[in-house]
Design a protein around this motif. Sequence first.
Motif, short mmCIF file in Angstrom:
data_model
loop_
_atom_site.label_atom_id
_atom_site.label_comp_id
_atom_site.label_asym_id
_atom_site.label_seq_id
_atom_site.Cartn_x
_atom_site.Cartn_y
_atom_site.Cartn_z
N ASP A 118 6.03 2.49 2.47
CA ASP A 118 4.76 3.06 2.75
C ASP A 118 5.10 4.53 3.31
O ASP A 118 4.45 5.46 2.89
N SER B 12 0.26 3.03 -7.65
CA SER B 12 -0.51 2.38 -8.60
C SER B 12 -0.04 1.19 -9.29
O SER B 12 1.15 0.94 -9.45
N LYS B 13 -0.78 0.31 -9.63
CA LYS B 13 -0.48 -1.20 -10.11
C LYS B 13 -0.05 -0.95 -11.73
O LYS B 13 0.94 -1.66 -11.95
N ASN B 14 -0.30 0.15 -12.22
CA ASN B 14 0.02 0.45 -13.46
C ASN B 14 1.16 1.35 -13.60
O ASN B 14 1.90 1.49 -14.59
N GLU B 15 1.69 1.82 -12.54
CA GLU B 15 2.74 2.97 -12.48
C GLU B 15 4.07 1.82 -12.18
O GLU B 15 4.16 1.20 -11.30
N GLU C 178 -0.12 3.19 -1.14
CA GLU C 178 0.48 2.04 -2.16
C GLU C 178 0.37 2.67 -3.62
O GLU C 178 -0.24 3.54 -4.19
N MET D 297 7.73 0.93 -11.24
CA MET D 297 8.33 1.13 -9.91
C MET D 297 9.94 1.32 -10.29
O MET D 297 10.35 0.52 -11.15
N LYS E 295 -4.79 2.13 2.00
CA LYS E 295 -4.26 1.74 0.98
C LYS E 295 -3.86 2.64 -0.09
O LYS E 295 -3.22 2.51 -1.17
#
Length: 71
Positions: free
Chosen positions: A43, A10-13, A8, A15, A5
Motif C-alpha cells: 500500500d 482495482s479488482k479488475n486490474e 488498493e 497484478m 481504500k
Amino acid sequence: MKLQKVAEPSKNEPMRMVSFRLSEGDIEKITFCANALDGTKSDVVRMGIDLIFNVAERIKKISYQHPPTKV
C-alpha cells in the motif's frame, strides 16, 4: 490514521510481481509508514508511486504551457 481504500489496486486490474533492491534504511521507512498508516508495505509503495506520478504530471503540464524560449 488508516489508509484509504483508494490505494488498493482495482479488482479488475491484473497484478504483477516486481522485485527490486532497497537499502535497510528504505525498508525501515516503508515498514514504519505501513505500521503508522495501518496498511501494508505494498500500500505504501502504491501510494508513493501515485504521489510521484501526480507530481511528474504537473511538472510535465507546466513545461508544455511554458516551453523554453530560444535565445
